[in-house]
Design a protein around this motif. Structure first.
Motif, PDB file in Angstrom:
ATOM      1  N   THR A   1      39.211  41.169  37.973  1.00 47.26           N
ATOM      2  CA  THR A   1      37.841  40.734  38.243  1.00 47.26           C
ATOM      3  C   THR A   1      37.622  39.333  37.693  1.00 47.26           C
ATOM      4  O   THR A   1      38.065  38.990  36.602  1.00 47.26           O
ATOM      5  CB  THR A   1      36.819  41.688  37.611  1.00 47.26           C
ATOM      6  OG1 THR A   1      37.040  41.772  36.199  1.00 47.26           O
ATOM      7  CG2 THR A   1      36.950  43.077  38.216  1.00 47.26           C
ATOM      8  N   ASP A   2      36.939  38.525  38.488  1.00 48.12           N
ATOM      9  CA  ASP A   2      36.629  37.147  38.094  1.00 48.12           C
ATOM     10  C   ASP A   2      35.386  37.156  37.205  1.00 48.12           C
ATOM     11  O   ASP A   2      34.317  37.615  37.619  1.00 48.12           O
ATOM     12  CB  ASP A   2      36.385  36.306  39.353  1.00 48.12           C
ATOM     13  CG  ASP A   2      36.305  34.824  39.053  1.00 48.12           C
ATOM     14  OD1 ASP A   2      36.025  34.466  37.886  1.00 48.12           O
ATOM     15  OD2 ASP A   2      36.525  34.019  39.978  1.00 48.12           O
ATOM     16  N   GLU A   3      35.508  36.661  35.977  1.00 48.50           N
ATOM     17  CA  GLU A   3      34.398  36.668  35.023  1.00 48.50           C
ATOM     18  C   GLU A   3      33.723  35.310  34.877  1.00 48.50           C
ATOM     19  O   GLU A   3      32.858  35.126  34.022  1.00 48.50           O
ATOM     20  CB  GLU A   3      34.904  37.130  33.648  1.00 48.50           C
ATOM     21  CG  GLU A   3      35.559  38.497  33.656  1.00 48.50           C
ATOM     22  CD  GLU A   3      34.596  39.601  34.052  1.00 48.50           C
ATOM     23  OE1 GLU A   3      33.430  39.551  33.613  1.00 48.50           O
ATOM     24  OE2 GLU A   3      35.007  40.509  34.813  1.00 48.50           O
TER      25      GLU A   3
ATOM     26  N   ASP B   1      38.506  29.507  32.585  1.00 49.78           N
ATOM     27  CA  ASP B   1      38.325  30.319  33.796  1.00 49.78           C
ATOM     28  C   ASP B   1      38.890  31.712  33.497  1.00 49.78           C
ATOM     29  O   ASP B   1      40.106  31.885  33.373  1.00 49.78           O
ATOM     30  CB  ASP B   1      39.062  29.659  34.958  1.00 49.78           C
ATOM     31  CG  ASP B   1      38.739  30.307  36.296  1.00 49.78           C
ATOM     32  OD1 ASP B   1      37.980  31.291  36.314  1.00 49.78           O
ATOM     33  OD2 ASP B   1      39.253  29.833  37.323  1.00 49.78           O
TER      34      ASP B   1
ATOM     35  N   ARG C   1      39.550  35.914  33.776  1.00 49.65           N
ATOM     36  CA  ARG C   1      39.730  37.086  34.626  1.00 49.65           C
ATOM     37  C   ARG C   1      40.026  38.291  33.732  1.00 49.65           C
ATOM     38  O   ARG C   1      40.756  38.165  32.749  1.00 49.65           O
ATOM     39  CB  ARG C   1      40.876  36.875  35.615  1.00 49.65           C
ATOM     40  CG  ARG C   1      40.612  35.772  36.634  1.00 49.65           C
ATOM     41  CD  ARG C   1      41.897  35.297  37.270  1.00 49.65           C
ATOM     42  NE  ARG C   1      41.672  34.263  38.267  1.00 49.65           N
ATOM     43  CZ  ARG C   1      41.461  32.986  37.994  1.00 49.65           C
ATOM     44  NH1 ARG C   1      41.431  32.590  36.730  1.00 49.65           N
ATOM     45  NH2 ARG C   1      41.271  32.107  38.958  1.00 49.65           N
TER      46      ARG C   1
ATOM     47  N   SER D   1      43.014  33.924  30.934  1.00 47.08           N
ATOM     48  CA  SER D   1      42.194  32.731  31.139  1.00 47.08           C
ATOM     49  C   SER D   1      43.089  31.558  31.486  1.00 47.08           C
ATOM     50  O   SER D   1      44.203  31.419  30.978  1.00 47.08           O
ATOM     51  CB  SER D   1      41.380  32.413  29.892  1.00 47.08           C
ATOM     52  OG  SER D   1      42.217  32.114  28.792  1.00 47.08           O
TER      53      SER D   1
END
Length: 509
Positions: free
Chosen positions: A33-35, A120, A122, A136
């Motif tokens: 999942t993209d956080e 970034d 995940r 990340s």
């Protein structure tokens, strides 16, 4: 209030063009999942001579993200660190200052580098949606803040991938993720942390560990051993403050090993210099000893009480032992921390540093280690023999207990002398140390029964004064007497093996 988090992570090289593989093909990972992206801004602190970095410690003040605040990281193993966190504040919290005291001493920490990272994130999840790890992709910009050769203002930039294991997750997931990353051409980073990379790329390097010249001399061998013990004193100081398992014991052992080395190798190091330092080591070991002795005593009495049949436990024995032990433990811990916080402790550490920097070598230090060290070990073995013989000849009782305790001290000294000689003498010194350790351990168990019997008498008296039955404490006392007698029966045979002629001959180089 500081809190601690165990951090288990791996870092990988990346570029702006690096593309992540499908990580749902990693064993155990069902979804990714993209956080979103988080902006982090951290200033890293150290002494001007980078003492923390030299010991692989990291201190930072970070804003942004869910864990903004002060973070102090201690290395545990490769890829594993304990992160001690404190709330965000303008100045370094006292809780972290205390953990840095053995390294920073009378100095101060100053800003060294600033790292701004665009993270970034995940989350890697299992089939139930539980987070297994956080991955990340970090785009990092570093600014050097510390003046020095080349000045301040140097910058660096890079991209890296970080995979951190979630709390209570199976570490195998890190192996599975790494397998997928490697297949995609993503390889582990050469640097263990962002700070280490930032220091290197902005021209800041901590001093290399000091090393004793390995010239084969007795002085070099003894100084190498002493340096190892001093490093242990510094390392275990924050561990004692954090109340980590076995930390008090290990710090106390380092004190004893150092003090013992000063005595055993008195023909190598001048005792006019080492004796005053040894006296301070004895003081510190004594202050730590209250906490350590209480740890051992509490465990012994608690295990003994657990081993009693139910019909032999009369009255509130468990509660009385808990109350008695808790009070003594608090007092002992407070005493240990007071010693570590004292100017006397810092003065001792400074004195040890001075001794290593300018060692008080005697003429014997120039001799070959392979010749000088065995003589010292054999001398200590002879000292042990002088105590063991009379002790074994005494009848059981107080005088024998005292004599065996003195023999135990001599056994420790002989064993530590052999341990210091292991890098030089190898297997013969190891075998000697192992045999003498068996004697020391048996004598230590015997002394533990002596201390336990004294404590049990006190507990029985307290129980009687409170109107409680003292039967249980009497039974435990009898069991400790029986354990002491069993140890005394075993001791002659163990000592015979440690005093065998071939053991001493093995050290006669």
């Amino acid at each position: 209030m500081a809190e601690t988090k165990r951090e288990i992570e791996r870092k990988y090289e990346a570029t702006a063009e690096t593309r992540l593989p499908d990580l749902t093909r990693a064993a155990g990972v069902a979804s990714v999942t993209d956080e979103g992206v988080t902006e982090l801004d951290a200033v890293y602190y150290d002494t001007a001579d980078l003492r923390l970095a030299a010991d692989s410690l990291t201190l930072r003040r970070r804003t942004g993200g869910a864990d903004a605040g002060w973070h102090l990281k201690f290395p545990v193993a490769a890829g594993v660190r304990d992160e001690v966190r404190a709330p965000l504040s303008e100045t370094l919290p006292r809780s972290l200052t205390e953990l840095l005291r053995s390294r920073v001493r009378h100095g101060e920490v100053v800003p060294v580098v600033r790292l701004r990272s665009s993270r970034d994130v995940r989350h890697l999840r299992d089939g139930d949606g539980t987070v297994l790890a956080e991955l990340s992709v970090d785009t990092v910009h570093a600014d050097r803040l510390l003046d020095g050769p080349g000045g301040s203002g140097a910058t660096a930039a890079w991209t890296e991938i970080e995979v951190e294991l979630a709390d209570d997750a199976d570490p195998a997931v890190l192996d599975a993720v790494e397998k997928r990353l490697r297949k995609a051409g993503v390889h582990p980073s050469d640097t263990p942390s962002k700070l280490a990379r930032a220091l290197h790329e902005t021209g800041l390097e901590p001093a290399a560990p000091a090393e004793t010249d390995a010239d084969g001399s007795a002085g070099a061998a003894v100084l190498a051993y002493a340096r190892k013990q001093v490093e242990a004193l510094v390392r275990f100081d924050p561990a004692v403050r954090r109340d980590l398992p076995d930390a008090v014991h290990q710090m106390r052992v380092a004190c004893r090993r150092l003090r013992s080395a000063f005595k055993s190798y008195r023909k190598i190091l001048d005792r006019d210099v080492t004796d005053p330092v040894g006296a301070e080591l004895k003081w510190l070991a004594g202050e730590l000893g209250h906490a350590r002795d209480q740890e051992v005593l509490e465990a012994r009495l608690s295990d003994a009480l657990d081993a009693l049949p139910r019909e032999q436990r009369h009255g509130p024995a468990r509660g009385r032992l808990r109350t008695w032990s808790n009070a003594r433990t608090r007092d002992a811990r407070r005493r240990a921390l007071d010693a570590l916080d004292s100017p006397r402790h810092l003065a001792l550490l400074d004195a040890l540093d001075g001794l290593l920097a300018d060692p008080p070598l005697r003429p014997g230090a120039r001799k070959k280690a392979a010749k000088a060290l065995p003589k010292a070990v054999r001398r200590d073995h002879g000292r042990l023999a002088e105590r063991m013989g009379p002790a074994l000849a005494l009848d059981p009782g107080h005088d024998r207990d005292v004599a065996l305790h003195e023999a135990r001290k001599a056994a420790k000294r002989a064993r530590y002398a052999a341990d210091a000689a292991v890098p030089t003498l190898g297997k013969p010194a190891k075998r000697f140390s192992k045999r003498v350790k068996a004697v020391q351990s048996l004598l230590g168990d015997h002394q533990d029964t002596v201390v336990a019997r004294g404590a049990l008498r006190d507990l029985a008296t307290d129980a009687e004064n409170a109107g409680e039955p003292s039967f249980t404490w009497g039974v435990l006392h009898a069991r400790q007497e029986a354990a002491a007698a069993a140890g005394e029966r075993e001791l002659p045979g163990v000592w015979e093996r440690a005093g065998a002629p071939e053991i001493r001959a093995a050290l006669s180089r």
